[in-house]
Design a protein around this motif. Structure first.
Motif, PDB file in Angstrom:
ATOM      1  N   MET A   1      40.191 -39.418  -2.637  1.00  0.00           N
ATOM      2  CA  MET A   1      40.277 -40.791  -3.128  1.00  0.00           C
ATOM      3  C   MET A   1      39.271 -40.988  -4.267  1.00  0.00           C
ATOM      4  SD  MET A   1      39.670 -44.208  -0.906  1.00  0.00           S
ATOM      5  CE  MET A   1      39.428 -45.762  -1.702  1.00  0.00           C
ATOM      6  N   LYS A   2      39.730 -41.483  -5.388  1.00  0.00           N
ATOM      7  CA  LYS A   2      38.872 -41.762  -6.535  1.00  0.00           C
ATOM      8  C   LYS A   2      38.314 -43.176  -6.425  1.00  0.00           C
ATOM      9  CE  LYS A   2      40.456 -37.917  -8.390  1.00  0.00           C
ATOM     10  NZ  LYS A   2      39.920 -36.681  -8.137  1.00  0.00           N
ATOM     11  N   HIS A   3      37.139 -43.357  -6.978  1.00  0.00           N
ATOM     12  CA  HIS A   3      36.469 -44.659  -6.920  1.00  0.00           C
ATOM     13  C   HIS A   3      36.128 -45.125  -8.327  1.00  0.00           C
ATOM     14  CE1 HIS A   3      35.737 -44.351  -2.546  1.00  0.00           C
ATOM     15  NE2 HIS A   3      35.637 -43.061  -2.800  1.00  0.00           N
ATOM     16  N   ASN A   4      36.246 -46.413  -8.582  1.00  0.00           N
ATOM     17  CA  ASN A   4      35.790 -46.986  -9.837  1.00  0.00           C
ATOM     18  C   ASN A   4      34.306 -47.286  -9.675  1.00  0.00           C
ATOM     19  OD1 ASN A   4      35.113 -48.529 -12.055  1.00  0.00           O
ATOM     20  ND2 ASN A   4      36.999 -49.721 -12.031  1.00  0.00           N
ATOM     21  N   PHE A   5      33.459 -46.441 -10.261  1.00  0.00           N
ATOM     22  CA  PHE A   5      32.022 -46.551 -10.029  1.00  0.00           C
ATOM     23  C   PHE A   5      31.460 -47.907 -10.436  1.00  0.00           C
ATOM     24  CE2 PHE A   5      32.336 -44.716 -14.285  1.00  0.00           C
ATOM     25  CZ  PHE A   5      31.378 -45.424 -15.006  1.00  0.00           C
ATOM     26  N   LYS A   6      32.031 -48.541 -11.441  1.00  0.00           N
ATOM     27  CA  LYS A   6      31.510 -49.836 -11.900  1.00  0.00           C
ATOM     28  C   LYS A   6      31.675 -50.933 -10.858  1.00  0.00           C
ATOM     29  CE  LYS A   6      32.191 -49.114 -16.832  1.00  0.00           C
ATOM     30  NZ  LYS A   6      32.912 -49.632 -18.017  1.00  0.00           N
ATOM     31  N   ASN A   7      32.574 -50.727  -9.904  1.00  0.00           N
ATOM     32  CA  ASN A   7      32.799 -51.710  -8.841  1.00  0.00           C
ATOM     33  C   ASN A   7      31.993 -51.423  -7.578  1.00  0.00           C
ATOM     34  OD1 ASN A   7      34.659 -53.110 -10.420  1.00  0.00           O
ATOM     35  ND2 ASN A   7      36.387 -51.925  -9.657  1.00  0.00           N
ATOM     36  N   LEU A   8      31.295 -50.301  -7.546  1.00  0.00           N
ATOM     37  CA  LEU A   8      30.530 -49.932  -6.351  1.00  0.00           C
ATOM     38  C   LEU A   8      29.183 -50.657  -6.330  1.00  0.00           C
ATOM     39  CD1 LEU A   8      31.202 -46.082  -6.288  1.00  0.00           C
ATOM     40  CD2 LEU A   8      32.250 -47.823  -4.837  1.00  0.00           C
ATOM     41  N   LYS A   9      28.893 -51.305  -5.210  1.00  0.00           N
ATOM     42  CA  LYS A   9      27.626 -52.035  -5.075  1.00  0.00           C
ATOM     43  C   LYS A   9      26.425 -51.113  -5.225  1.00  0.00           C
ATOM     44  CE  LYS A   9      29.525 -55.719  -2.261  1.00  0.00           C
ATOM     45  NZ  LYS A   9      29.584 -56.374  -0.958  1.00  0.00           N
ATOM     46  N   ILE A  10      26.555 -49.869  -4.773  1.00  0.00           N
ATOM     47  CA  ILE A  10      25.430 -48.936  -4.900  1.00  0.00           C
ATOM     48  C   ILE A  10      25.165 -48.586  -6.368  1.00  0.00           C
ATOM     49  CG2 ILE A  10      25.511 -47.976  -2.560  1.00  0.00           C
ATOM     50  CD1 ILE A  10      27.081 -45.578  -3.729  1.00  0.00           C
TER      51      ILE A  10
ATOM     52  N   MET B   1      22.124 -48.479   1.765  1.00  0.00           N
ATOM     53  CA  MET B   1      23.521 -48.690   1.371  1.00  0.00           C
ATOM     54  C   MET B   1      24.211 -47.368   1.050  1.00  0.00           C
ATOM     55  SD  MET B   1      23.096 -52.053  -1.077  1.00  0.00           S
ATOM     56  CE  MET B   1      24.735 -51.931  -1.761  1.00  0.00           C
ATOM     57  N   THR B   2      23.512 -46.479   0.366  1.00  0.00           N
ATOM     58  CA  THR B   2      24.101 -45.202  -0.034  1.00  0.00           C
ATOM     59  C   THR B   2      24.337 -44.319   1.190  1.00  0.00           C
ATOM     60  OG1 THR B   2      23.044 -45.357  -2.195  1.00  0.00           O
ATOM     61  CG2 THR B   2      23.831 -43.184  -1.539  1.00  0.00           C
TER      62      THR B   2
ATOM     63  N   LEU C   1      23.466 -51.694  -7.982  1.00  0.00           N
ATOM     64  CA  LEU C   1      22.060 -51.761  -7.581  1.00  0.00           C
ATOM     65  C   LEU C   1      21.249 -50.654  -8.264  1.00  0.00           C
ATOM     66  CD1 LEU C   1      19.775 -53.002  -5.938  1.00  0.00           C
ATOM     67  CD2 LEU C   1      20.552 -51.650  -3.958  1.00  0.00           C
ATOM     68  N   ALA C   2      21.804 -49.453  -8.353  1.00  0.00           N
ATOM     69  CA  ALA C   2      21.108 -48.349  -9.020  1.00  0.00           C
ATOM     70  C   ALA C   2      20.856 -48.683 -10.493  1.00  0.00           C
ATOM     71  CB  ALA C   2      21.902 -47.064  -8.886  1.00  0.00           C
ATOM     72  N   MET C   3      21.808 -49.318 -11.145  1.00  0.00           N
ATOM     73  CA  MET C   3      21.629 -49.722 -12.546  1.00  0.00           C
ATOM     74  C   MET C   3      20.513 -50.767 -12.669  1.00  0.00           C
ATOM     75  SD  MET C   3      23.619 -48.084 -14.656  1.00  0.00           S
ATOM     76  CE  MET C   3      23.897 -49.150 -16.075  1.00  0.00           C
TER      77      MET C   3
ATOM     78  N   THR D   1       5.149 -53.292  -6.760  1.00  0.00           N
ATOM     79  CA  THR D   1       5.523 -52.061  -6.064  1.00  0.00           C
ATOM     80  C   THR D   1       6.370 -52.379  -4.848  1.00  0.00           C
ATOM     81  OG1 THR D   1       3.516 -50.928  -6.800  1.00  0.00           O
ATOM     82  CG2 THR D   1       4.630 -50.018  -4.864  1.00  0.00           C
ATOM     83  N   GLU D   2       5.916 -53.344  -4.058  1.00  0.00           N
ATOM     84  CA  GLU D   2       6.643 -53.715  -2.839  1.00  0.00           C
ATOM     85  C   GLU D   2       8.036 -54.246  -3.161  1.00  0.00           C
ATOM     86  OE1 GLU D   2       6.084 -57.116   0.465  1.00  0.00           O
ATOM     87  OE2 GLU D   2       4.367 -55.741   0.278  1.00  0.00           O
ATOM     88  N   LYS D   3       8.137 -55.082  -4.184  1.00  0.00           N
ATOM     89  CA  LYS D   3       9.424 -55.655  -4.563  1.00  0.00           C
ATOM     90  C   LYS D   3      10.398 -54.558  -4.998  1.00  0.00           C
ATOM     91  CE  LYS D   3      11.469 -59.180  -7.500  1.00  0.00           C
ATOM     92  NZ  LYS D   3      11.276 -60.142  -8.576  1.00  0.00           N
ATOM     93  N   LEU D   4       9.929 -53.649  -5.826  1.00  0.00           N
ATOM     94  CA  LEU D   4      10.791 -52.576  -6.308  1.00  0.00           C
ATOM     95  C   LEU D   4      11.072 -51.544  -5.221  1.00  0.00           C
ATOM     96  CD1 LEU D   4      12.409 -51.493  -8.600  1.00  0.00           C
ATOM     97  CD2 LEU D   4      10.333 -50.595  -9.630  1.00  0.00           C
ATOM     98  N   GLU D   5      10.075 -51.267  -4.402  1.00  0.00           N
ATOM     99  CA  GLU D   5      10.289 -50.328  -3.302  1.00  0.00           C
ATOM    100  C   GLU D   5      11.344 -50.871  -2.331  1.00  0.00           C
ATOM    101  OE1 GLU D   5       7.834 -47.487  -0.210  1.00  0.00           O
ATOM    102  OE2 GLU D   5       6.882 -49.360  -0.823  1.00  0.00           O
ATOM    103  N   ASN D   6      11.347 -52.172  -2.096  1.00  0.00           N
ATOM    104  CA  ASN D   6      12.354 -52.769  -1.219  1.00  0.00           C
ATOM    105  C   ASN D   6      13.759 -52.596  -1.793  1.00  0.00           C
ATOM    106  OD1 ASN D   6      10.575 -53.547   0.786  1.00  0.00           O
ATOM    107  ND2 ASN D   6      10.255 -55.583  -0.068  1.00  0.00           N
ATOM    108  N   LYS D   7      13.903 -52.696  -3.107  1.00  0.00           N
ATOM    109  CA  LYS D   7      15.200 -52.455  -3.742  1.00  0.00           C
ATOM    110  C   LYS D   7      15.624 -50.997  -3.555  1.00  0.00           C
ATOM    111  CE  LYS D   7      15.522 -55.717  -7.565  1.00  0.00           C
ATOM    112  NZ  LYS D   7      15.663 -55.830  -9.037  1.00  0.00           N
ATOM    113  N   ILE D   8      14.676 -50.097  -3.716  1.00  0.00           N
ATOM    114  CA  ILE D   8      14.974 -48.672  -3.558  1.00  0.00           C
ATOM    115  C   ILE D   8      15.387 -48.380  -2.120  1.00  0.00           C
ATOM    116  CG2 ILE D   8      14.003 -46.332  -3.645  1.00  0.00           C
ATOM    117  CD1 ILE D   8      12.196 -47.372  -5.978  1.00  0.00           C
TER     118      ILE D   8
END
Length: 116
Positions: free
Chosen positions: A1-10, A107-108, A13-15, A94-101
Motif C-alpha cells: 500500500m502506497k501512502h501520500n506522505f504529505k497527508n501523514l501526521k508523522i 506516533m511513529t 510533525l517531523a517537518m 529544550t523541554e518543549k522541543l523534546e516533548n515534540k520529539i
C-alpha cells in the motif's frame, strides 16, 4: 500500500520539528557550525525525508524507512540534550522541543506497528 506522505501526521510533525531545529541552531555559537549544528540539522531533515522516501514502497520497506526516521529522532533528542547541557538552549525550549520529539517517536512507533 502506497501512502501520500504529505497527508501523514508523522511527516507533518517531523517537518515542524525540522523547522524548529533550524531556527534553534541558527543562534548556536559559530564554533558549532560544522559539528553540533550540522548534525542536528541533518538528523532533523532525515526524519521527514525518510518518511517521504519510504512512503512509495510496500509496507515492509516503508517500515524500514520509518525505523530510520525514528532512529534519527532519538539521535536528535540526544543532541538537543547536549546543546542544553552546554547552555546553547534554555531548559524551557529544550523541554518543549523534546516533548515534540517524544510525540513523534510515539506516533511513529504506533504507525509502524499498524503496518504489520
Amino acid at each position: 500500500m502506497k501512502h501520500n506522505f504529505k497527508n501523514l501526521k508523522i511527516w507533518i510533525l517531523a517537518m515542524e520539528i525540522t523547522n524548529d531545529i533550524y531556527k534553534l541552531t541558527s543562534s548556536f555559537p559559530k564554533s558549532e557550525t560544522y559539528s553540533l549544528v550540522s548534525q542536528m540539522n541533518r538528523c532533523s531533515v532525515s526524519m521527514p525525508s525518510n518518511i517521504a522516501e519510504g512512503s512509495n514502497r510496500g509496507n515492509k520497506h516503508f517500515q524500514h524507512y520509518l525505523n530510520i526516521s525514528l532512529g534519527s529522532s532519538f539521535e536528535l533528542q540526544t543532541q538537543l540534550l547536549i546543546a542544553c547541557q552546554n547552555d546553547y538552549v534554555t531548559k524551557e525550549k529544550t523541554e518543549k522541543l523534546e516533548n515534540k520529539i517524544i510525540e513523534f517517536q510515539r506516533m511513529t512507533s504506533g504507525f509502524i506497528s499498524k503496518l504489520d
